[in-house]
Design an enzyme around this catalytic site. Structure first.
Site, PDB file in Angstrom:
ATOM      1  N   GLY A  13       0.886  -0.926   0.175  1.00 43.84           N
ATOM      2  CA  GLY A  13       0.333  -0.301  -0.195  1.00 43.84           C
ATOM      3  C   GLY A  13       1.100   1.025  -0.102  1.00 43.84           C
ATOM      4  O   GLY A  13       2.263   1.164  -0.223  1.00 43.84           O
ATOM      5  N   TYR A 153     -14.216   2.737   9.138  1.00 39.83           N
ATOM      6  CA  TYR A 153     -12.974   2.632   9.452  1.00 39.83           C
ATOM      7  C   TYR A 153     -12.800   3.267  11.303  1.00 39.83           C
ATOM      8  O   TYR A 153     -11.521   3.107  11.441  1.00 39.83           O
ATOM      9  CB  TYR A 153     -12.884   3.545   8.505  1.00 39.83           C
ATOM     10  CG  TYR A 153     -11.220   3.591   8.562  1.00 39.83           C
ATOM     11  CD1 TYR A 153      -9.972   2.627   7.868  1.00 39.83           C
ATOM     12  CD2 TYR A 153     -10.968   4.453   8.576  1.00 39.83           C
ATOM     13  CE1 TYR A 153      -9.215   3.216   7.803  1.00 39.83           C
ATOM     14  CE2 TYR A 153      -9.847   4.823   8.607  1.00 39.83           C
ATOM     15  CZ  TYR A 153      -8.582   4.233   8.168  1.00 39.83           C
ATOM     16  OH  TYR A 153      -7.330   4.285   8.644  1.00 39.83           O
TER      17      TYR A 153
END
Ligand SMILES: NC(=O)c1ccc[n+]([C@@H]2O[C@H](COP(=O)([O-])OP(=O)(O)OC[C@H]3O[C@@H](n4cnc5c(N)ncnc54)[C@H](O)[C@@H]3O)[C@@H](O)[C@H]2O)c1
Length: 338
Positions: A13, A153
């Site tokens: 990522g 999240y």
């Protein structure tokens, strides 16, 4: 004997790529990168890459049978916008995945008789301010204030911080012997901006998206209002912070979760900075009221006094240097190589 190693999950990522680039230069340990994606370009031969899922316990068992994991950078996650579309999947990856790794790190800490360092990137999404007035009044939010996230999240991040603290301080508190516990350390990052990777799936992405679109000569419609203000940070500072927090002696740490920040900008200030370097950029504002509401619940700025005091945090890139020396030249080069 098992070889000592550092494990980096989510290594393919945005943060993972930047962190691994730094670790290959400075680490004297074997680096093991783990991601559902293939290894990022440029690290072949320098790391052992496992393409796999953090929820795969048998893969992790095989890993610890071969390596003594000394430090874990647990970056793998589903980011905020994606998590809203698939909250159950977000819970699985963000919470259950973290729990699997915390359990593994706990067992390893006991086996080797010394704490495994568990470094966890949290987020401004852990905060949730109820309205704009409160956001204006509580500009520099401290770690313990407004911990009322409004996204899946953010809930995941806040709970994982608590899990990390539990595994570091209270794990098996009713057992006859006090176990050797892991050493959990977490950073609440603001929106990160990288010159070398393009974000996907975060709700602070409008900043970097403006820049990348401008450099490519593409029009961009910003999904929040002009006046929306949140904190940002250049990716190299995020990596520095992770490394500095990892290296800090435990005795200097008064907390396990630290705010860090660099500069705060409203969306229109961000646009104006982009226009300074790319005068022809076409940036409009077409707020998506739902995503906008999420950003409105995040602090305008963070108070990072404890990080500065305890382990000497300071950003190398203020807003001017971030744009002029880091973002603009590198993003321009990315789309217009000489
Ligand atoms: N980028 C930001 O602005 C920012 C801000 C605050 C916190 N964070 C946190 O930092 C961490 C890294 O963020 P990023 O921006 O690099 O995100 P990213 O989406 O670019 O990278 C996450 C990586 O995790 C991997 N991954 C997802 N699920 C996985 C699974 N089940 N098993 C193995 N790998 C899996 C993905 O393939 C991806 O490569 C995340 O925990 C994120 O929440 C990021």
């Amino acid at each position: 004997m098992r070889r000592k190693a550092t494990l980096i999950t989510g290594a393919a990522g945005e943060i993972g790529q930047a962190l691994v680039d730094s670790l290959v230069k400075i680490s004297d340990q074997q680096l093991i990168t783990l991601d559902i994606q293939p290894a990022p370009a440029g690290v072949a031969g320098k790391v052992i890459h496992i393409q796999g899922d953090i929820l795969d316990k048998s893969m992790l068992s095989r890993l610890v049978s071969e390596y003594e994991i000394d430090t874990i950078y647990h970056l793998a996650a589903l980011l905020s916008t994606r998590s809203e579309f698939t909250p159950t999947a977000a819970h699985q990856v963000n919470v259950e995945g973290t729990l699997v790794l915390l359990q593994m790190a706990s067992e390893q800490s006991e086996w080797r008789g010394s704490p495994v360092k568990f470094i966890f990137p949290s987020s401004i999404a852990a905060y949730g301010l109820p309205d704009i007035e409160t956001k204006t009044n509580y500009a520099r939010v401290r770690e313990w204030e407004w911990n009322y996230p409004r996204t899946m999240y953010g809930c995941n991040k806040l709970y994982c911080e608590q899990l990390g603290i539990y595994f570091s301080q209270h794990y098996r508190q009713l057992a006859a012997d006090r176990p050797v516990m892991l050493d959990f350390r977490s950073l609440r990052f603001p929106g990160l901006i990288s010159a070398f990777t393009v974000p996907s799936g975060g709700t602070s992405d409008y900043g970097p998206e403006m820049l990348h679109a401008a450099a490519k000569g593409e029009a961009y419609a910003c999904f929040v209002r002009e006046d929306v203000r949140i904190p940002f940070m250049a990716m190299p500072d995020a990596v520095t912070a992770l490394l500095r927090l990892t290296a800090a002696p435990s005795s200097t740490l008064s907390r396990r979760v630290y705010n860090i920040t660099s500069f705060s900008l409203s969306a229109v200030e961000f646009r104006d900075l982009v226009l300074k370097s790319y005068p022809g950029a076409q940036i409009s504002f077409e707020p998506d009221l739902k995503r906008q509401a999420i950003v409105d619940s995040w602090p305008a700025d963070l108070d990072d006094t404890p990080a500065r005091r305890d382990w000497g945090w300071y950003p190398d890139y203020g807003v001017e240097r971030c744009f002029v020396e880091y973002l603009v030249p590198n993003i321009t080069k990315r789309y217009h190589p000489a």
